[in-house]
Design a protein around this motif. Sequence first.
Motif, PDB file in Angstrom:
ATOM      1  N   LYS A   1       0.831  -1.214   0.000  1.00 41.94           N
ATOM      2  CA  LYS A   1       0.000   0.000   0.000  1.00 41.94           C
ATOM      3  C   LYS A   1       0.864   1.262   0.000  1.00 41.94           C
ATOM      4  O   LYS A   1       0.677   2.155  -0.833  1.00 41.94           O
ATOM      5  CB  LYS A   1      -0.934  -0.002   1.235  1.00 41.94           C
ATOM      6  CG  LYS A   1      -1.793  -1.259   1.332  1.00 41.94           C
ATOM      7  CD  LYS A   1      -2.731  -1.219   2.511  1.00 41.94           C
ATOM      8  CE  LYS A   1      -2.042  -1.218   3.870  1.00 41.94           C
ATOM      9  NZ  LYS A   1      -1.280  -2.443   4.169  1.00 41.94           N
ATOM     10  N   SER A   2       1.804   1.324   0.945  1.00 43.40           N
ATOM     11  CA  SER A   2       2.666   2.515   0.998  1.00 43.40           C
ATOM     12  C   SER A   2       3.515   2.621  -0.263  1.00 43.40           C
ATOM     13  O   SER A   2       3.761   3.722  -0.777  1.00 43.40           O
ATOM     14  CB  SER A   2       3.569   2.457   2.226  1.00 43.40           C
ATOM     15  OG  SER A   2       2.793   2.432   3.394  1.00 43.40           O
ATOM     16  N   THR A   3       3.953   1.478  -0.757  1.00 39.92           N
ATOM     17  CA  THR A   3       4.729   1.476  -1.995  1.00 39.92           C
ATOM     18  C   THR A   3       3.917   2.084  -3.133  1.00 39.92           C
ATOM     19  O   THR A   3       4.446   2.852  -3.941  1.00 39.92           O
ATOM     20  CB  THR A   3       5.159   0.043  -2.357  1.00 39.92           C
ATOM     21  OG1 THR A   3       5.858  -0.507  -1.243  1.00 39.92           O
ATOM     22  CG2 THR A   3       6.039   0.019  -3.581  1.00 39.92           C
TER      23      THR A   3
ATOM     24  N   PHE B   1       3.373  10.798   4.875  1.00 34.60           N
ATOM     25  CA  PHE B   1       4.205   9.610   4.985  1.00 34.60           C
ATOM     26  C   PHE B   1       3.743   8.787   6.177  1.00 34.60           C
ATOM     27  O   PHE B   1       3.441   9.339   7.235  1.00 34.60           O
ATOM     28  CB  PHE B   1       5.675  10.002   5.171  1.00 34.60           C
ATOM     29  CG  PHE B   1       6.308  10.594   3.946  1.00 34.60           C
ATOM     30  CD1 PHE B   1       6.926   9.796   3.003  1.00 34.60           C
ATOM     31  CD2 PHE B   1       6.275  11.972   3.730  1.00 34.60           C
ATOM     32  CE1 PHE B   1       7.506  10.350   1.880  1.00 34.60           C
ATOM     33  CE2 PHE B   1       6.847  12.530   2.601  1.00 34.60           C
ATOM     34  CZ  PHE B   1       7.467  11.715   1.672  1.00 34.60           C
ATOM     35  N   GLN B   2       3.681   7.466   5.993  1.00 29.47           N
ATOM     36  CA  GLN B   2       3.260   6.588   7.086  1.00 29.47           C
ATOM     37  C   GLN B   2       4.165   6.782   8.303  1.00 29.47           C
ATOM     38  O   GLN B   2       3.695   6.904   9.417  1.00 29.47           O
ATOM     39  CB  GLN B   2       3.302   5.130   6.624  1.00 29.47           C
ATOM     40  CG  GLN B   2       2.834   4.162   7.695  1.00 29.47           C
ATOM     41  CD  GLN B   2       2.780   2.740   7.169  1.00 29.47           C
ATOM     42  OE1 GLN B   2       3.057   2.477   5.994  1.00 29.47           O
ATOM     43  NE2 GLN B   2       2.411   1.816   8.025  1.00 29.47           N
ATOM     44  N   ILE B   3       5.479   6.780   8.055  1.00 29.79           N
ATOM     45  CA  ILE B   3       6.419   7.159   9.111  1.00 29.79           C
ATOM     46  C   ILE B   3       6.674   8.645   8.928  1.00 29.79           C
ATOM     47  O   ILE B   3       7.242   9.055   7.922  1.00 29.79           O
ATOM     48  CB  ILE B   3       7.735   6.384   8.984  1.00 29.79           C
ATOM     49  CG1 ILE B   3       7.445   4.898   9.124  1.00 29.79           C
ATOM     50  CG2 ILE B   3       8.748   6.848  10.018  1.00 29.79           C
ATOM     51  CD1 ILE B   3       8.577   4.002   8.675  1.00 29.79           C
TER      52      ILE B   3
ATOM     53  N   LEU C   1      -3.356   9.898   1.877  1.00 26.53           N
ATOM     54  CA  LEU C   1      -3.186   9.765   3.327  1.00 26.53           C
ATOM     55  C   LEU C   1      -2.780   8.340   3.659  1.00 26.53           C
ATOM     56  O   LEU C   1      -3.469   7.398   3.287  1.00 26.53           O
ATOM     57  CB  LEU C   1      -4.498  10.105   4.041  1.00 26.53           C
ATOM     58  CG  LEU C   1      -5.063  11.499   3.759  1.00 26.53           C
ATOM     59  CD1 LEU C   1      -6.455  11.651   4.379  1.00 26.53           C
ATOM     60  CD2 LEU C   1      -4.124  12.562   4.295  1.00 26.53           C
ATOM     61  N   ASP C   2      -1.667   8.187   4.384  1.00 25.57           N
ATOM     62  CA  ASP C   2      -1.165   6.850   4.695  1.00 25.57           C
ATOM     63  C   ASP C   2      -1.242   6.577   6.196  1.00 25.57           C
ATOM     64  O   ASP C   2      -0.387   7.026   6.955  1.00 25.57           O
ATOM     65  CB  ASP C   2       0.282   6.707   4.191  1.00 25.57           C
ATOM     66  CG  ASP C   2       0.721   5.251   4.113  1.00 25.57           C
ATOM     67  OD1 ASP C   2       0.004   4.380   4.644  1.00 25.57           O
ATOM     68  OD2 ASP C   2       1.792   4.992   3.515  1.00 25.57           O
ATOM     69  N   GLU C   3      -2.271   5.848   6.599  1.00 26.46           N
ATOM     70  CA  GLU C   3      -2.440   5.415   7.993  1.00 26.46           C
ATOM     71  C   GLU C   3      -2.233   6.546   8.989  1.00 26.46           C
ATOM     72  O   GLU C   3      -1.243   6.585   9.708  1.00 26.46           O
ATOM     73  CB  GLU C   3      -1.478   4.255   8.307  1.00 26.46           C
ATOM     74  CG  GLU C   3      -1.815   3.033   7.478  1.00 26.46           C
ATOM     75  CD  GLU C   3      -1.110   1.778   7.974  1.00 26.46           C
ATOM     76  OE1 GLU C   3      -0.802   1.711   9.172  1.00 26.46           O
ATOM     77  OE2 GLU C   3      -0.899   0.875   7.163  1.00 26.46           O
ATOM     78  N   ILE C   4      -3.206   7.446   9.008  1.00 24.39           N
ATOM     79  CA  ILE C   4      -3.067   8.553   9.946  1.00 24.39           C
ATOM     80  C   ILE C   4      -3.995   8.412  11.151  1.00 24.39           C
ATOM     81  O   ILE C   4      -3.946   9.215  12.060  1.00 24.39           O
ATOM     82  CB  ILE C   4      -3.312   9.912   9.262  1.00 24.39           C
ATOM     83  CG1 ILE C   4      -4.669   9.916   8.559  1.00 24.39           C
ATOM     84  CG2 ILE C   4      -2.211  10.234   8.277  1.00 24.39           C
ATOM     85  CD1 ILE C   4      -5.042  11.290   8.091  1.00 24.39           C
TER      86      ILE C   4
HETATM   87 MG   LIG Z   1       2.362   1.105   4.709  1.00 23.06          MG
END
Ligand SMILES: [Mg+2]
Lengths: 239, 371
Positions: free
Chosen positions: A42-44, A84-86, A161-164
């Motif tokens: 997903k993040s990729t 960014f997720q991180i 939006l990545d896992e916020i």
């Molecule tokens: Mg991810």
Amino acid sequence: MPILELTAVSKSFGALVVAEDIGFSVEPGEALGIIGPNGAGKSTLFNLINGNYPVASGTICFDGRDVTHQPPMQRCLSGMGRTFQIPQPFERLTVFENLLVAAAFGAQEKESQVTDLCADILVETGLIAKANRPASALTLLERKRMELARALATQPKLLLLDEIAGGLTEGECRQLVATIKRVHQRGVAVIWIEHVLHALTAVVERILVLNFGRVIGIGDPETIMASSVVREIYLGMEV
Amino acid sequence: MTTGFNSIRTEIEQPQAWRVETRTRLSGAIAVVAIVAVAVLAAAPVFVSRGVVQDLFFILTMLTLAQNWNLLAGYAGLISVGQQLFVGCGAYALFGLVILGGLDPILAIPIAGLLAMLVAVPTAFFSFRLYGPYFAIGTWVIAEVGRLLFAQWKMLGGGTGTSLPREATKDMLGLSLLQDWFGMRASAAADALAYWLALALATLTIGLVYKLLRSKQGLGLAAVRDNENAARAIGVDARRLKTAIYLLTAFLTGVVGALIYLQKARISPDAAFSLTDWTAYVVFIVVIGGIGTIEGPILGVLVFFLLQNAFSNYGSWYLLALGALAIVIMLFAPRGLWGLISDRTGWELFPVRRLLKGGPPIKTDKGGPHG
Ligand SMILES: [Mg+2]
Ligand SMILES: Nc1ncnc2c1ncn2[C@@H]1O[C@H](COP(=O)(O)OP(=O)(O)OP(=O)(O)O)[C@@H](O)[C@H]1O
């Protein structure tokens, strides 16, 4: 015309295939959710969409233009904002300056023109009390909120939006959902990767399911949640 | 740290309006001190001995080199150990223009800077393909190549170098004026002239760096320094910014190189492309003073000058001690001496922080002016 269109996008890290023949499109002002187990890619996918990683093959069209070979900077300037997720804060800048630089460059405005915009976003995301603190002093949850705030400051047409929502209390989660809904109602298209499904379904109109780098389902939330593939992947997880 | 940031503005603003401030309580006082300091330094050649003027010249030129390296490494993240390339090119360009081209040395200085910048175009092309330590090594290798190439330039003395003929400098632009106005001897007037140029150059460089850091581009540069990936994702053209900084510092470094060797009046490839003199010392100054601040190199150059005066007779032991001191500072005070001072006192001589002020009353965890 879709705001974002992926055609046959593929990518692998060595032997690991993280995106395989991915194709889907997002209409202007639409909200699409992306779910899938850890490591599904997903993040990729976000890194491919915003140009952080080059694709191995396939094309990405954004706002009617082929952006497959454009650098991230260019895609941002044409209206693509991401988190960014991180979290990746500018640690030695203050929270306000983090937004200021995003607004000044991302939205191509003069610094003096975006003070109110940045202040409003800080109020909206509940960071205003920390405006003049260095970003390095923020907690993880505050950093995640600043990711959202900074992406908003670029005034995007499409927000990634990545896992916020992970780790938030119920009240905070409700606030976050309200914020994203407001942004969405202003006509911004949203793609939201999220494991917190009840938050996701409160916002998005469609959900895409990713597993082992492949799209294994896309459709309206009820159908997706009821489908057997999703139940299988999320077996044992509360849906 | 927060106390130093508080604004001195007291007039009543509209409660709803947000505004941005970069000035601090100290700003006014510091501006006055800075102007006085420059004025005193400008008057120095009239009052102090030639030896002191030469020392001040050394300090100011090293300070300019240090400000440039700080901009390059501390802000643009380009850790170059090959800046001696631009000192050497600037210096050789000056000698070439004066000896072979018959140009007035003073006019040749800015042209030498431009030529150094021209050299930076292909070196940027090569070295920007390299990252981190490879970039550092790349810049050093390119500088060595430069030294070897200039050693082949027979008309300027090849490997042994050459001197600037006295006739070329004795009619230098402005020199006779100084002799008339201040009644200086020719040699003293030449020193004074070089010194004033060094003072102007140092002041200009600091002013330029400060102005840059307070501009939108400076904010973008700070973002690139902190996180290049995130900076690109919010629309900052990291590559263009870095290239611009690289070219700008090459120009200024070349100008300093030309000025230093105009004053020395003798050049050789080994001296003009010296890694120790034009990069190692400069890195030392920036690191012990405090990288990523304008104050750091100013403090660092003073410490370096004192050490140089006291211990340079000890030869290689002196260099070892400098290296050891730099390592100790990096381990225990990574933000340098200025970092230690500003942590204690909250001082900022060159504030660049954009502080958000005003707006509707906010509840903060610390109380704050709004309650
Ligand atoms: Mg991810
Ligand atoms: N830069 C990289 N180099 C090599 N492998 C990578 C890289 N980035 C991600 N991967 C691998 O690719 C796979 C997909 O990672 P990705 O971060 O896209 O998953 P994800 O779906 O976002 O997972 P999560 O839900 O845990 O965030 C993982 O196995 C990961 O280890």
